[in-house]
Design an enzyme around this catalytic site. Structure first.
Site, PDB file in Angstrom:
ATOM      1  N   CYS A 128      20.613  15.826  33.885  1.00 53.57           N
ATOM      2  CA  CYS A 128      20.749  16.101  32.457  1.00 53.57           C
ATOM      3  C   CYS A 128      19.803  17.222  32.021  1.00 53.57           C
ATOM      4  O   CYS A 128      18.867  17.588  32.730  1.00 53.57           O
ATOM      5  CB  CYS A 128      20.504  14.821  31.657  1.00 53.57           C
ATOM      6  SG  CYS A 128      21.279  14.842  30.013  1.00 53.57           S
ATOM      7  N   CYS A 201      27.345  18.543  31.912  1.00 55.93           N
ATOM      8  CA  CYS A 201      28.330  19.224  31.062  1.00 55.93           C
ATOM      9  C   CYS A 201      28.744  20.567  31.661  1.00 55.93           C
ATOM     10  O   CYS A 201      27.910  21.342  32.115  1.00 55.93           O
ATOM     11  CB  CYS A 201      27.760  19.407  29.667  1.00 55.93           C
ATOM     12  SG  CYS A 201      27.333  17.847  28.865  1.00 55.93           S
ATOM     13  N   SER A 479      22.219  23.009  20.920  1.00 55.35           N
ATOM     14  CA  SER A 479      22.702  22.691  22.257  1.00 55.35           C
ATOM     15  C   SER A 479      23.181  23.957  22.944  1.00 55.35           C
ATOM     16  O   SER A 479      23.579  24.932  22.291  1.00 55.35           O
ATOM     17  CB  SER A 479      23.858  21.696  22.147  1.00 55.35           C
ATOM     18  OG  SER A 479      24.609  21.661  23.336  1.00 55.35           O
TER      19      SER A 479
END
Length: 563
Positions: A128, A201, A479
């Site tokens: 992460c 992601c 982000s």
């Protein structure tokens, strides 16, 4: 065991050698040590596996392979846990205050175990966003041989219309729903498809940005950043990283030998070429700080003037990391940058070779026809997409990401919100209009505390079709999945009396990405009047981790470090 190999445990000998350390050895025997193991290098393996996020759920199998590699190389692995806080799930609520804080907590954990156990080397495995910088910062504090293994990127999901979707797709679907563009059934379909399995992601968001930067720094094996999570290649990499780390111990190549001003330039160069996250600014400054290398915001601007943005990757582009993997991965892009003279090929890496040696047999990404990476002649942008903003609203600096934007400038009336929730509620109520400049303050490192990312806000704006028509500034963060005319990391932050604390609703603000200026159109006399009336607020948290963080954290312009 030879005398030469015996010296490879120079640090751990303090824990295990001699009659006085018999109790220490007794405890180590209980966890599997044999007589010969006390003469081998003892290697810490920081495992950031966690069931709370797809980024980290699969890391145990990589840790197993890495430990086997360490054994095969002649070392003794010692696994231990380190915490993970998942940005995507914490996004949009109070839990996000712990995101950046977790970077420091990870670094503290690795330092604590590695120094306390006198480990001879450290291998870290994470997935992460804050795992990568936290692991490298911890290894830099120890300054022993070290390697980082990235958990790998998630595969793209298949959306309700057969289109590729990822985590940002569902955040934007929420905004589309609020704008009446799609119904609840379609939101649910995107929700179910966005994250099809293990891995971080998929776009050039913060996890892939930082894994790429770390590979360019020379702290990971080649291809670490671009191997997908769910491949045998990732398992082989972990095994080989274990073996390679023992070789680093033999050669006495330490983390500070690898993190240099030149290797940091390589890391920033790749981040710019790939269109990476603004978080790279914070994290690379923090890594430089831990390694004792001088690095400032101006260095990002200096490199941005000569390095083009060439990768057509989300959020500003079309493709994801898996697409880059299919056309050669990060090494193919590094080779293209080396051929262009934009990379320092003499920097040492964890292979024990220079980056130029690692890339010698790697074809450039331009060796074959592909559409993921644009040419240097026709790039996404001729200059870097990260702009360090200055001006009366950000005397210490701020960071904008210009990738994929048609316009880099806006002047409009301020709409001021003192926290993320206030702004999100206003967006839901359709109170944001074309031409507005949104100001979200009180979300900085001290003010948050924790400097929250605001993907929920920016994705909702994009989902409502306002991504190119409004500006947004904040002393918080964005982000890696954010796109739009947004400026974060405004420093000094509101909580310590920065100019952003003095903005009133209706004040005219200009965001000029080309001139790199952030201007509040209020005269000096009025600003001084407002400053005299301003009162410094108390830290929000009264105890615990966030209180300690708020009391020790430095400005975002210094990487928001606590050491």
């Amino acid at each position: 065991m030879s005398d030469e190999l015996h010296q490879l445990n120079a640090k751990s000998r303090m824990t295990t050698e001699g009659i006085g350390r018999a109790p220490n050895r007794a405890m180590l025997r209980a966890v599997g040590f044999h007589d010969d193991d006390f003469n081998r290098p003892m290697i810490g393996v920081a495992n950031l596996q966690s069931d709370i996020t797809p980024c980290n759920v699969h890391l145990d199998r990589l840790v197993h392979e890495a430990c086997m590699g360490i054994r095969a190389g002649g070392g003794v692995p010692q696994r231990f846990g380190a915490p993970t806080a998942t940005d995507g799930i914490m996004m949009g609520h109070q839990g996000m205050r712990y995101s950046l804080v977790s970077r420091e907590l990870i670094a503290d954990s690795i330092e604590c175990v590695g120094a306390g156990m006198n480990h001879d080397a450290m291998l870290t495995i994470g997935g992460c966003d804050k795992n990568m910088p936290g692991c490298v910062m911890g290894m830099a504090r120890l300054n022993i041989p070290g390697i980082f293994v990235y958990g790998g990127s998630i595969m793209p999901g298949i959306g309700p219309h057969g289109n590729d979707v990822d985590i940002v797709s569902i955040f934007e679907a929420v905004g589309q729903y609020q704008a009446g563009k799609i119904d609840e059934k379609e939101v649910h379909a995107v929700e179910c498809a966005s994250c099809p399995g293990a891995g971080s992601c998929g776009g050039m968001y913060t996890a892939n940005t930082m894994s790429s930067a770390i590979e360019a720094l020379g702290l990971s094996l080649p291809y670490s950043a671009s191997y997908p999570a769910v491949t045998a290649s990732k398992e082989r990499e972990a095994f080989l990283a274990g073996k390679a780390l023992v070789k680093l111990v033999e050669k006495n190549i330490k983390i500070h030998d690898l993190i240099t001003r030149e290797s940091l330039e390589n890391a920033v160069t790749l981040v710019i070429a790939l269109g990476g996250s603004t978080n790279a600014v914070l994290h690379l400054m923090a890594i430089a700080n831990e390694a004792g290398v001088e690095w400032t915001l101006d260095d990002f601007d200096r490199l941005g003037e000569k390095v083009p943005h060439i990768a057509d990757l989300k959020p500003g582009g079309k493709y994801v990391m898996f697409d880059l993997h299919r056309v050669g991965g990060t090494p193919a892009v590094l080779r293209a940058l080396l051929d262009k003279g934009l990379l320092n090929g003499d920097c040492m890496t964890v292979t024990g070779k220079t980056i130029a040696d690692n890339l010698a047999a790697v074809p450039s990404v331009f060796a074959k026809k592909q559409v993921v990476v644009k040419t240097f002649e026709e790039p996404m942008s001729k200059k870097g997409h990260l702009a360090i903003m200055r001006g009366n609203l950000a005397p210490e600096g701020a960071v904008a990401k210009l990738a994929g934007l048609k316009s880099h400038k806006i002047t409009g009336p301020a709409k001021v919100y003192d926290c993320e929730e206030e702004c999100f509620a206003a967006i839901q109520q359709r109170k944001i209009q074309k031409g507005d400049v949104i100001v979200i303050r009180g979300e900085g490192p001290v003010g948050g505390p924790g400097m929250r990312e605001m993907l929920a806000v920016t994705a909702a704006i994009v989902g409502q079709g306002l991504g190119e028509d409004v500006g947004l500034i904040t002393d918080g963060r964005f982000s890696g999945g954010t796109h739009g005319l947004v400026v974060g990391h405004v420093a000094p932050e509101a909580w310590v009396g920065g100019t952003i604390a003095l903005v009133h609703n209706g004040d005219q603000i200009t965001i000029d990405g080309d001139a790199k200026q952030l201007t509040l159109h209020v005269d000096d006399a009025e600003l001084e009047k407002r400053r005299a009336a301003w009162t410094k607020p108390e830290i929000r948290e009264k105890r615990g981790l966030l209180r300690k963080y708020a009391e020790t954290v430095r400005s975002a312009s210094q990487g928001a470090v606590t050491s």
